[in-house]
Design a protein around this motif. Structure first.
Motif, PDB file in Angstrom:
ATOM      1  N   ILE A 151     -11.780  -9.070  46.688  1.00  0.00           N
ATOM      2  CA  ILE A 151     -10.565  -8.822  47.464  1.00  0.00           C
ATOM      3  C   ILE A 151     -10.942  -8.375  48.876  1.00  0.00           C
ATOM      4  O   ILE A 151     -11.625  -7.364  49.059  1.00  0.00           O
ATOM      5  CB  ILE A 151      -9.692  -7.727  46.801  1.00  0.00           C
ATOM      6  N   SER A 152     -10.476  -9.139  49.872  1.00  0.00           N
ATOM      7  CA  SER A 152     -10.701  -8.766  51.273  1.00  0.00           C
ATOM      8  C   SER A 152      -9.854  -7.557  51.637  1.00  0.00           C
ATOM      9  O   SER A 152      -8.725  -7.419  51.174  1.00  0.00           O
ATOM     10  CB  SER A 152     -10.344  -9.941  52.182  1.00  0.00           C
ATOM     11  N   SER A 153     -10.391  -6.685  52.471  1.00  0.00           N
ATOM     12  CA  SER A 153      -9.665  -5.474  52.869  1.00  0.00           C
ATOM     13  C   SER A 153      -8.557  -5.769  53.874  1.00  0.00           C
ATOM     14  O   SER A 153      -7.537  -5.078  53.897  1.00  0.00           O
ATOM     15  CB  SER A 153     -10.636  -4.451  53.472  1.00  0.00           C
ATOM     16  N   ASP A 154      -8.726  -6.814  54.694  1.00  0.00           N
ATOM     17  CA  ASP A 154      -7.833  -7.005  55.845  1.00  0.00           C
ATOM     18  C   ASP A 154      -7.140  -8.361  55.902  1.00  0.00           C
ATOM     19  O   ASP A 154      -6.228  -8.530  56.713  1.00  0.00           O
ATOM     20  CB  ASP A 154      -8.627  -6.840  57.156  1.00  0.00           C
ATOM     21  N   TYR A 155      -7.566  -9.328  55.091  1.00  0.00           N
ATOM     22  CA  TYR A 155      -7.044 -10.689  55.258  1.00  0.00           C
ATOM     23  C   TYR A 155      -6.523 -11.263  53.943  1.00  0.00           C
ATOM     24  O   TYR A 155      -7.180 -11.156  52.900  1.00  0.00           O
ATOM     25  CB  TYR A 155      -8.122 -11.630  55.807  1.00  0.00           C
ATOM     26  N   VAL A 156      -5.358 -11.890  54.036  1.00  0.00           N
ATOM     27  CA  VAL A 156      -4.835 -12.716  52.953  1.00  0.00           C
ATOM     28  C   VAL A 156      -5.417 -14.113  53.132  1.00  0.00           C
ATOM     29  O   VAL A 156      -5.469 -14.625  54.243  1.00  0.00           O
ATOM     30  CB  VAL A 156      -3.291 -12.765  53.015  1.00  0.00           C
ATOM     31  N   GLY A 157      -5.869 -14.733  52.045  1.00  0.00           N
ATOM     32  CA  GLY A 157      -6.411 -16.085  52.123  1.00  0.00           C
ATOM     33  C   GLY A 157      -7.917 -16.161  52.024  1.00  0.00           C
ATOM     34  O   GLY A 157      -8.481 -17.258  52.072  1.00  0.00           O
ATOM     35  N   LEU A 158      -8.598 -15.023  51.875  1.00  0.00           N
ATOM     36  CA  LEU A 158     -10.059 -15.014  51.739  1.00  0.00           C
ATOM     37  C   LEU A 158     -10.503 -14.632  50.330  1.00  0.00           C
ATOM     38  O   LEU A 158     -11.691 -14.722  50.012  1.00  0.00           O
ATOM     39  CB  LEU A 158     -10.695 -14.033  52.735  1.00  0.00           C
ATOM     40  N   ASP A 159      -9.571 -14.193  49.498  1.00  0.00           N
ATOM     41  CA  ASP A 159      -9.933 -13.640  48.192  1.00  0.00           C
ATOM     42  C   ASP A 159     -10.425 -14.725  47.226  1.00  0.00           C
ATOM     43  O   ASP A 159     -10.102 -15.900  47.370  1.00  0.00           O
ATOM     44  CB  ASP A 159      -8.735 -12.934  47.552  1.00  0.00           C
ATOM     45  N   ILE A 160     -11.203 -14.285  46.233  1.00  0.00           N
ATOM     46  CA  ILE A 160     -11.660 -15.161  45.154  1.00  0.00           C
ATOM     47  C   ILE A 160     -11.249 -14.528  43.836  1.00  0.00           C
ATOM     48  O   ILE A 160     -11.433 -13.323  43.629  1.00  0.00           O
ATOM     49  CB  ILE A 160     -13.186 -15.339  45.170  1.00  0.00           C
TER      50      ILE A 160
END
Length: 965
Positions: free
Chosen positions: A809-818
């Motif tokens: 889970i990315s701390s700052d961005y939506v659309g980078l998570d796996i």
């Protein structure tokens, strides 16, 4: 220079010489109680001048803190002092709820810090790690009477007491006490009858504080106060009574205004507009040709069409829900005298400085927290204080319009104000926890010493009955009662594991207690989340957050319900993701609706609701970050913890985790441009990156090189890859996996990065039993060193399934998570009755540009229904047995061994289960280098050519020896 300052206030002669002596030629703490318009701001400026006279040049290590109860006052002071002190080299910085943590760097270099009690409290809770606070030499408190306020007064009181504690701690820790610079307090207010108590509270051990009281007789503009009572029947509601008063205002203005500006205070924003509309119809004001022309120019600049029409009648309204540009225009017209009557809410009394000849308080009831209640005495006196313009008037008039039954009460109030009391005892639990975290309070004895530094202690000795103590108690008895109050609150903290007691009866903060103090969370909010089940969905977490104490100041207004209901459910419009049952009828439902509307990029056309949304997200960002850290301390709440991480990121990005508007996170892309990109199908970072720059410019209607800039931003976002490998170390209940996180554009990010240096990803692994297997934050700065991160992780077998959920889970961005589901293999298969539960490995989702809904349950393990397959005959033909792959249909899978089998057990050196499983694992890994899609294509080609499968039989060169049991 000092004379030029006082030229602005030629009427402030009574206290001028005494204030000048004490403020400019001594370092004594100072409290002044004077009417509004008496030049109290000059007291602050004199104290700053004294500090500059004493401090050697350059003024590097000095800080001045100015603290006011509302942001409007802070902004006003900031604009004023930036102009006054900037030319002599002093920099000002505003630190309020509107400023972000990135501004703290600038505050390090600021000389004058302008802040609110709440913001300064959140900073000073970390004062041992914060050099700013230790450099404060002068502490200025404006409107100190707010200490009486039940909701905010405790914060002001604790902040000042803590500053005193900081000073005493520095003095105690220093070997040479003379090297510790003194901390000076200067407090002012227009409405303190017992200013001596404030002075006693602010006194230090060396010398008592100076207390200066100036009564109304010395007021520069003589004030006539009138209370008018109007009949109100028992069955008449407050709304109805308030409406009847609208038709009385015209005659009051005609009687008392003397053709000079009048200011009318109303209870609500809607009431302000209604009263202004009624007056515009009832009254006609004599305006000169020049006034009409100036008003016409002002009206042409207004955005609000209703306000534009009213302005030409010489009437206007002003409240915090208006556009800022409209407010400025109205303020300017009223200040120069072009506007005869201005209707406003009570917040203006403490905000913008707009004095008038006549002040009217229309009704003494106002709408707070969904109910009508009486204005506090402080509010009444502040509104009355706006009557009188020293530059133009020698007299002024204030009129209070109230019910006949309460008329006498307000006459008595105006004759003699009530005593200011403390409200700390109502919020003691949160502040005690903060002091324990700071190690200010270490045991019960020290807790009582800390209490002695508060205004609560001063007032409890003088008026014990107000705090629930017996009137006959002496000082020792009252101190004992205060100790009992402390113990009760300490027990409450202990019962929720926020503090602990060691063997020596010393208080020790727990991690949960530290988080509560660090994130400035209310005790009632902590209690609510202690009831969490651990399986909460995103929807359930949002509902819980909407009930938090932090949002008590958000009100549900009647005129907002139509818009909110439309956002919640409307078959003709886009609505929120998780609609609520029924109509919007509570404050909590409004908060829930606004949170979801913001995250869903649904436009809200009402400016007041937009303001409320901003306030909700400022506090919500803090609450959601606290929640994810709070849940991280437990191991049996995987789903709730994962969803809290996702929700905290959603609040930061103001987007859902599966939002199509990922482009809104890029610089220079707002809502309208993001909508254009969504309409063009650019709903992930990958799609944006693959689009030609010129095509992007056509979609967005922008000129080159805008498209290149957008592509550059996306190109330099971190791109992650997640790889899971099971290691050959497992038993019936334990297995080991190797997790590898790769930064696939590692080389590109060496020179330029779109994300901040503080960006990180959180790796969270959980199982089907809702247990957190692993949780760790991984900074981009760590990945940038080598390009990857590896970790061996032990996985205990879950009862429900061997499936685990792996999330990055990315701390700052939506659309980078796996998000990846993975099936772990153990030594024996799990059985359920007579059925064998088999496992199936799944391919992970793409890591870049893939949005996903938060997993609420892991995929169920597949159940083999039994039955002989046609491969069984083929196995026997080659003398092999069935392999251990759990493919649902072995006719179409990509495994060759599923068609021909593997060597029988007898060919192994021993029949150890472990040896057998190891051999199968080896066989599986030998073909895993070929991608599944490629294997499937090979198989289909072979079938088309009718190739004999004998040539694909796997025959090991040497058989593994049996491992010892």
């Amino acid at each position: 220079q000092f004379r030029s300052i006082f030229k602005e206030f030629p009427y402030f002669n009574y206290a001028q010489s005494k204030a000048l002596d004490d403020l400019l030629y001594t370092d004594r703490n100072f409290v002044i109680c004077a009417p509004t318009g008496s030049g109290k701001t000059v007291m602050f400026e004199l104290a700053i001048t004294r500090l500059l006279m004493e401090a050697p040049l350059p003024w590097l290590n000095i800080k001045v803190v100015y603290m006011a109860p509302i942001k409007a006052l802070c902004s006003q002071r900031f604009d004023d002092w930036k102009e006054k002190f900037g030319p002599i080299g002093l920099s000002c910085k505003e630190l309020t709820g509107d400023t972000v943590m990135d501004d703290l760097f600038e505050i390090h270099h600021a000389h004058i810090i302008i802040t609110t009690p709440e913001k300064w409290d959140s900073m000073t809770r970390r004062w041992r790690d914060n050099s700013i606070v230790q450099l404060v030499r002068l502490f200025l408190i404006d409107e100190v009477h707010v200490i009486k306020d039940e909701s905010r007064g405790a914060t002001l009181e604790v902040v000042v007491s803590r500053m005193k504690t900081v000073q005493s701690s520095l003095w105690r820790l220093s070997e040479n006490h003379d090297t510790v610079p003194p901390l000076r307090f200067v407090a002012v207010s227009a409405t303190i009858p017992n200013a001596e108590d404030i002075a006693e509270w602010l006194s230090d051990s060396k010398m008592p504080a100076v207390c200066m009281k100036i009564d109304e007789e010395q007021r520069p503009v003589k004030l006539r106060k009138i209370v008018l009572g109007f009949p109100c029947s028992d069955n008449q509601t407050e709304f109805r009574f308030d409406l009847t008063l609208n038709y009385k205002i015209a005659s009051i203005i005609q009687t008392y205004s003397e053709q000079k500006p009048a200011l009318v205070f109303c209870a609500t924003r809607k009431g302000v507009q209604q009263a202004a509309s009624v007056l515009a119809k009832d009254a006609k004001f004599l305006l000169s040709i020049e006034q009409k022309q100036r008003l016409q120019r002002s009206a042409n600049s207004l955005r609000d069409s209703k306000l534009r029409d009213l302005l030409m009648y010489g009437v206007a309204y002003h409240h915090a829900g208006m556009e800022i540009s409209d407010r400025k225009i109205i303020e300017g017209a009223f200040a120069v005298g072009d506007l005869p009557v201005l209707f406003t809410t009570s917040t203006l009394a403490m905000g913008v400085n707009l004095p008038a000849h006549l002040v009217i308080i229309k009704s003494t009831m106002h709408y707070v927290g969904g109910v009508f209640q009486e204005y506090s005495e402080t509010d009444i006196l502040q509104m009355i204080g706006r009557a009188g313009r020293p530059q133009f008037d020698t007299t002024a008039t204030a009129v209070i319009m109230t019910r006949w039954s309460t008329r006498e009460k307000y006459i008595q109030m105006l004759n003699g104000a009530d005593i200011i009391e403390s409200s700390l005892h109502r919020h003691l639990v949160e502040h005690l926890n903060a002091e324990i975290v700071l190690h200010t309070v270490t045991d019960v004895t020290v807790a009582l010493e800390w209490i002695r530094s508060t205004f609560l202690y001063i007032r409890a000795l003088k008026n014990p009955t107000h705090y629930g103590f017996s009137s006959g108690l002496d000082k020792i008895g009252i101190e004992a009662k205060l100790q009992e109050l402390c113990l009760k609150n300490l027990n409450d903290l202990s019962s929720f594991d926020l503090i602990r007691m060691d063997e020596a009866n010393n208080f020790k903060p727990t991690e949960t207690g530290r988080l509560m103090a660090w994130y400035y969370i209310a005790f009632d909010t902590v209690k609510q989340f202690f009831m969490i089940k651990g399986t909460e969905t995103l929807n359930e977490l949002i509902t819980m957050i909407s009930n938090c104490t932090e949002f008590l100041d958000v009100k549900l207004r009647t005129n907002e319900k139509k818009i909110l209901n439309s956002l919640n459910k409307d078959k003709d419009k886009i609505t929120i993701r998780f609609p609520m049952e029924g109509k919007i009828k509570t404050r909590e439902m409004k908060i829930n609706c606004l949170i979801q509307a913001q995250l869903g990029c649904i436009p809200i056309q009402d400016f007041t609701l937009t303001q409320d949304t901003g306030r909700i997200f400022r506090s919500g960002l803090r609450v959601t970050r606290w929640l994810s850290d709070f849940l991280a301390s437990s191991k049996n709440n995987f789903f709730a913890f994962l969803n809290s991480l996702i929700l905290a990121k959603c609040f930061r990005c103001k987007l859902w985790e599966n939002s199509l508007h990922v482009s809104k996170q890029l610089e220079k892309i707002g809502v309208s441009l993001s909508n254009a990109m969504v309409n063009a199908g650019l709903t992930s970072f990958k799609k944006i990156e693959d689009t030609n720059a010129r095509e992007l410019e056509l979609i967005l209607n922008r000129h080159p090189p805008f498209g290149n800039q957008i592509k550059e931003s996306v190109l330099h976002l971190p791109k992650y890859d997640l790889d899971i490998e099971q290691l050959p170390k497992y038993s019936d209940t334990l297995a080991e996996i190797l997790v590898t996180i790769k930064l696939t554009n590692y080389e590109q990010l060496q020179t330029k990065r779109t994300a901040t240096d503080f960006h990180y990803v959180t790796l969270v692994i959980g199982d089907a039993d809702n247990q957190v297997i692993f949780n760790q934050k991984i900074m981009d700065s760590v990945l940038l060193k080598t390009g990857n991160w590896m970790k061996k992780i032990e996985v205990k077998r879950a009862f429900k399934s061997e499936d685990i959920s792996i999330n990055l889970i990315s701390s700052d961005y939506v659309g980078l998570d796996i998000q990846q589901a993975y099936t772990v293999f153990y030594l024996t298969l799990k059985t359920l009755g007579s059925k064998v539960i088999t496992n199936q490995k799944r391919k992970p989702e793409s890591s870049f540009g893939t949005n996903y809904g938060s997993p609420q349950s892991l995929p169920a393990a597949k159940v083999d229904t039994g039955g002989r397959s046609k491969q069984e005959i083929t196995y026997k033909k080659y003398g092999n047995r069935e392999c251990n792959h759990r493919c649902k249909n072995k006719d179409v899978c990509g495994h060759d061994c599923c068609k021909t089998g593997v060597p029988p057990k007898s060919d192994m050196n021993g029949d150890s289960k472990f040896s057998l499983y190891l051999a199968d694992l080896r066989s599986r890994n030998s073909i895993s280098s070929v991608l599944p899609v490629k294997r499937l294509k090979m198989q289909m080609l072979n079938q088309a050519q009718n190739v004999d499968l004998k040539q694909f039989v796997f025959t090991p060169k040497s058989l593994l020896p049996a491992l010892p049991r």
